[in-house]
Scaffold this active site. Structure first.
Site, short mmCIF file in Angstrom:
data_model
loop_
_atom_site.label_atom_id
_atom_site.label_comp_id
_atom_site.label_asym_id
_atom_site.label_seq_id
_atom_site.Cartn_x
_atom_site.Cartn_y
_atom_site.Cartn_z
N PRO A 1 0.80 -1.22 0.00
CA PRO A 1 0.00 0.00 0.00
C PRO A 1 0.83 1.27 0.00
CG PRO A 1 -0.09 -1.04 2.15
CD PRO A 1 0.57 -2.02 1.22
N ASN A 2 0.30 2.24 -0.74
CA ASN A 2 0.84 3.61 -0.83
C ASN A 2 2.13 3.70 -1.65
OD1 ASN A 2 -1.19 4.93 0.81
ND2 ASN A 2 -0.33 3.76 2.50
N ARG B 1 5.10 10.97 -2.51
CA ARG B 1 4.85 10.68 -1.11
C ARG B 1 6.12 10.87 -0.28
NH1 ARG B 1 4.71 4.55 1.20
NH2 ARG B 1 3.95 5.09 3.26
N TYR C 1 11.20 8.59 1.21
CA TYR C 1 11.13 7.49 0.25
C TYR C 1 11.81 7.77 -1.09
CZ TYR C 1 7.75 5.74 3.62
OH TYR C 1 7.15 5.30 4.77
N ASN D 1 8.14 -5.34 -0.90
CA ASN D 1 8.04 -4.23 0.05
C ASN D 1 6.57 -4.22 0.48
OD1 ASN D 1 7.79 -1.94 1.53
ND2 ASN D 1 8.98 -0.65 0.13
N ALA E 1 3.00 -0.62 4.79
CA ALA E 1 2.49 -0.63 6.17
C ALA E 1 1.99 -2.01 6.61
CB ALA E 1 1.38 0.41 6.31
N HIS F 1 3.78 -4.24 9.24
CA HIS F 1 3.63 -4.09 10.68
C HIS F 1 2.30 -4.61 11.21
CE1 HIS F 1 6.95 -1.55 9.57
NE2 HIS F 1 6.16 -0.70 8.94
N ASP G 1 0.90 -15.52 6.61
CA ASP G 1 0.36 -16.87 6.39
C ASP G 1 0.43 -17.28 4.92
OD1 ASP G 1 -0.06 -17.26 9.07
OD2 ASP G 1 -2.22 -16.92 9.01
N GLU H 1 12.44 -9.28 2.22
CA GLU H 1 11.63 -8.10 2.61
C GLU H 1 12.51 -6.85 2.40
OE1 GLU H 1 10.27 -8.44 6.68
OE2 GLU H 1 10.12 -6.27 6.88
N HIS I 1 12.68 -2.52 2.44
CA HIS I 1 12.10 -1.21 2.77
C HIS I 1 13.02 -0.13 2.23
CE1 HIS I 1 9.17 -3.13 5.32
NE2 HIS I 1 10.16 -3.88 5.79
N LEU I 2 12.42 0.88 1.64
CA LEU I 2 13.20 2.01 1.15
C LEU I 2 13.87 2.74 2.32
CD1 LEU I 2 10.44 3.10 -1.30
CD2 LEU I 2 12.77 2.55 -2.03
N SER I 3 13.10 2.97 3.38
CA SER I 3 13.62 3.67 4.56
C SER I 3 14.18 2.65 5.55
CB SER I 3 12.50 4.48 5.21
OG SER I 3 11.48 3.62 5.70
N ARG J 1 12.94 4.78 12.67
CA ARG J 1 11.69 5.54 12.61
C ARG J 1 10.81 5.21 13.84
NH1 ARG J 1 9.15 4.95 6.90
NH2 ARG J 1 8.04 6.79 7.64
N ARG K 1 7.04 0.85 13.67
CA ARG K 1 7.62 0.31 12.44
C ARG K 1 8.74 -0.70 12.71
NH1 ARG K 1 5.39 3.68 8.36
NH2 ARG K 1 5.01 5.76 9.20
C1 DQA Z 1 8.15 1.17 3.96
C2 DQA Z 1 8.18 1.40 5.47
C3 DQA Z 1 6.82 1.20 6.08
O1 DQA Z 1 6.87 1.42 7.48
C4 DQA Z 1 5.81 2.16 5.47
O2 DQA Z 1 4.53 1.94 5.99
C5 DQA Z 1 5.81 2.12 3.99
C6 DQA Z 1 7.09 2.02 3.28
C7 DQA Z 1 9.51 1.53 3.29
O3 DQA Z 1 9.69 1.15 2.14
O4 DQA Z 1 10.36 2.17 3.91
O5 DQA Z 1 4.77 2.25 3.35
O6 DQA Z 1 7.89 -0.20 3.71
#
Ligand code: DQA
Length: 145
Positions: free
Chosen positions: A10-11, A18, A23, A75, A78, A81, A88, A99, A101-103, A108, A112
């Site tokens: 998502p997002n 964003r 990011y 990735n 959210a 978390h 599952d 897995e 994550h950009l950040s 943070r 997270r």
């Molecule tokens: C994220 C980190 C997550 O906590 C956040 O909700 C995201 C992006 C990252 O790529 O850093 O949507 O997965």
């Protein structure tokens, strides 16, 4: 040739607009191009998918099993978390995954720091921006060979 699925949660469709200070400036389409280029240089067959909907991500992991996908780079946004359902799906299909994550999620907010996926992932890459996906593909190839 090994098949890899690049899955975004998502997002992440909003990348580029964003919170660019967190990011980065690249859009999801830029990122997909970067990852596709790296995958082709590594000799991987890559498919990409993004959804804002948890169940669609679960369905895509199930579909990956039917399609003979060898490895997933995800990735989960959210859902990292919160999602027992995505956890599952990985446990149920046994598709190995990394897995990403950009950040750096550990620098943070404390909510997270918890991931429902990290302990069942082959590995986790967090905090290297778009380069993290290239590192993940490189690691996937090493895992698969
Ligand atoms: C994220 C980190 C997550 O906590 C956040 O909700 C995201 C992006 C990252 O790529 O850093 O949507 O997965």
């Amino acid at each position: 040739m090994h098949r890899v699925l690049f899955l975004n949660g998502p997002n992440l469709n909003l990348l580029g607009q964003r919170e660019p200070e967190v990011y980065g400036q690249l859009s999801l389409s830029d990122l997909n191009d970067l990852v596709a280029d790296k995958a082709s240089r590594l000799g991987l067959v890559l498919t990409t998918y993004q959804s804002n909907i948890e169940g669609e991500l679960v369905n895509r992991v199930h579909q990956a099993k039917l399609d003979g996908v060898d490895f997933i780079v995800i990735n989960p946004g959210a859902y990292t978390h919160t999602s027992v359902a995505i956890r599952d799906a990985f446990l149920g299909t046994e598709i190995p995954f990394i897995e990403v994550h950009l950040s750096n999620i550990f620098s943070r907010e404390s909510f997270r720091h918890q991931s429902y996926l990290s302990d069942i992932a082959v590995g986790v890459i967090s905090g290297f921006g778009a380069h993290g996906y290239e590192l993940a593909l490189q690691a996937a190839v090493e895992q698969l060979s």
